[in-house]
Design a protein around this motif. Structure first.
Motif, PDB file in Angstrom:
ATOM      1  N   ASP A 190     -12.377  -0.374   6.411  1.00 13.33           N
ATOM      2  CA  ASP A 190     -10.763  -0.768   6.480  1.00 13.33           C
ATOM      3  C   ASP A 190     -10.368  -0.003   4.994  1.00 13.33           C
ATOM      4  O   ASP A 190     -10.548  -0.513   3.765  1.00 13.33           O
ATOM      5  N   ILE A 191      -9.539   1.080   5.213  1.00  8.60           N
ATOM      6  CA  ILE A 191      -9.166   1.857   4.180  1.00  8.60           C
ATOM      7  C   ILE A 191      -7.494   1.676   4.116  1.00  8.60           C
ATOM      8  O   ILE A 191      -6.850   2.144   4.980  1.00  8.60           O
ATOM      9  N   GLY A 192      -6.998   1.252   3.023  1.00  6.32           N
ATOM     10  CA  GLY A 192      -5.466   1.201   2.749  1.00  6.32           C
ATOM     11  C   GLY A 192      -5.150   2.257   2.086  1.00  6.32           C
ATOM     12  O   GLY A 192      -5.298   2.663   1.057  1.00  6.32           O
ATOM     13  N   VAL A 193      -3.790   2.796   2.379  1.00  2.00           N
ATOM     14  CA  VAL A 193      -3.203   3.811   1.725  1.00  2.00           C
ATOM     15  C   VAL A 193      -1.515   3.272   1.678  1.00  2.00           C
ATOM     16  O   VAL A 193      -1.055   2.294   2.385  1.00  2.00           O
ATOM     17  N   ALA A 194      -0.501   3.779   0.761  1.00  2.00           N
ATOM     18  CA  ALA A 194       0.501   3.293   0.533  1.00  2.00           C
ATOM     19  C   ALA A 194       1.504   3.790   1.608  1.00  2.00           C
ATOM     20  O   ALA A 194       1.224   4.602   2.402  1.00  2.00           O
ATOM     21  N   SER A 238       0.597  -4.479   0.991  1.00  2.00           N
ATOM     22  CA  SER A 238       0.998  -3.439  -0.011  1.00  2.00           C
ATOM     23  C   SER A 238       0.499  -2.138   0.650  1.00  2.00           C
ATOM     24  O   SER A 238       0.566  -1.227  -0.115  1.00  2.00           O
ATOM     25  N   ALA A 239      -0.016  -2.232   1.819  1.00  2.00           N
ATOM     26  CA  ALA A 239      -0.887  -1.028   2.292  1.00  2.00           C
ATOM     27  C   ALA A 239      -0.992  -0.996   3.841  1.00  2.00           C
ATOM     28  O   ALA A 239      -0.822  -1.967   4.451  1.00  2.00           O
ATOM     29  N   PRO A 276      -3.204   2.001  -3.000  1.00  3.72           N
ATOM     30  CA  PRO A 276      -2.245   0.984  -3.604  1.00  3.72           C
ATOM     31  C   PRO A 276      -3.125  -0.458  -3.937  1.00  3.72           C
ATOM     32  O   PRO A 276      -4.408  -0.362  -3.612  1.00  3.72           O
ATOM     33  N   PHE A 277      -2.562  -1.083  -4.773  1.00  9.36           N
ATOM     34  CA  PHE A 277      -3.257  -1.949  -5.324  1.00  9.36           C
ATOM     35  C   PHE A 277      -2.042  -3.173  -5.393  1.00  9.36           C
ATOM     36  O   PHE A 277      -0.988  -2.930  -5.626  1.00  9.36           O
TER      37      PHE A 277
END
Length: 306
Positions: A190-194, A238-239, A276-277
């Motif tokens: 699972d990869i989160g991006v902005a 946030s992602a 994002p973080f």
């Protein structure tokens, strides 16, 4: 002397010859049964080895598993065969086997009550090995505990977890068994991006990284196919989370998955894609000044005093 002659004449030679003949026939049938049993077990062994080879199981593991099964079946069959033969021979020579069978039944019942857990473990272990549910070298989760399978016996399964702790489970107590490396394995990511990023562009970058890895001389042979990018899975705090999966050879999923994530980070940096973080904002209420303004006023006040 006359007494011995009388006893010798009273012997029923026909009955003795008939009994000896029957004993020889029983022994011959027992020997024939052993020969037939060996042939059946030999054919069964070859068939199981062929099935294991077709399924892609390593030859060393399949030979060990099949040998264990054949040995157990051979021992059980021989015990049944010879016990039956001995009882028939005793009956032929005039021994009443009824009390023997009754005594054996009582002893077997007592032993069965006392060792029912042990018998349950052996029966469960037999089917674990017969059905090839778990093998030595697999990574499995047994009753909620995960680790590398070091031994699979007829009574126990032995796991060693990542911390080196050895866990031993009696086969009869195994209620849940999850094999993570049976036939093939998978690394799910699972990869989160902005939120500002174009998800189509992100998926293209992830796919290109997977294609490059599939062509890699070292990692490529471990991958069964290029990574599957399922798409946007959810909107997090946030992602935007994108889910995917990499199918690999057994127990290679973590090695391939870690390298894939490393390359994804480098590719995102080169493409300007933000990972994002979590952020936190401090709020002091409407009557309070922003913290930056308060600090500046405090510094100015200190300069005026000096």
């Amino acid at each position: 002397m006359d007494i011995f002659l009388q006893q010798f004449q009273d012997i029923k030679w026909e009955q003795i010859v008939f009994t000896c003949t029957r004993i020889l026939v029983v022994l011959f049938l027992a020997w024939l049964g052993m020969v037939i049993l060996r042939k059946i077990l030999r054919k069964l062994e070859q068939r199981l080895l062929t099935q294991s080879k077709t399924a892609g199981e390593p030859p060393s593991e399949s030979e060990k598993r099949v040998e264990t099964l054949i040995r157990l079946i051979r021992q059980a069959a021989l015990i049944v065969l010879w016990v039956t033969t001995i009882l028939i021979l005793l009956k032929e020579i005039g021994v009443d086997v009824g009390p023997i069978l009754a005594s054996a039944g009582i002893v077997g019942l007592a032993v069965g009550f006392g060792a029912q857990n042990l018998v349950r473990d052996f029966i469960a272990g037999f089917f674990f090995i017969l059905e090839n549910q778990v093998r030595v070298g697999d990574v499995a989760i047994v009753n909620g505990t995960g680790g590398l399978v070091e031994r699979v016996n007829f009574r126990t399964i032995v796991l060693r977890d990542l911390g080196g702790i050895v866990h031993i489970f009696p086969n009869g107590t195994v209620s849940t068994l999850s094999n993570l490396t049976n036939d093939w394995s998978a690394y799910v990511f699972d990869i989160g991006v902005a939120y500002k990023e174009n998800t189509d562009k992100v998926i293209d970058v992830m796919s290109s990284v997977g294609s490059e890895m599939k062509q890699d001389e070292i990692l490529g042979p471990f991958m069964l196919e290029e990574p599957e990018i399922f798409g946007v899975d959810k909107f997090d705090n946030s992602a935007v989370v994108i889910k995917g999966r990499i199918k690999t050879k057994p127990i290679r999923q973590w090695q391939v998955g870690r390298e894939y994530l490393r390359r994804i980070k480098l590719a995102f940096d080169n493409a300007g894609i933000e990972i994002p973080f979590p952020h936190q904002t401090l709020y002091f209420g409407e009557a309070s000044k922003p913290i930056e303004v308060a600090l500046l006023e405090k510094l100015k006040g200190e300069k005026v005093v000096t």
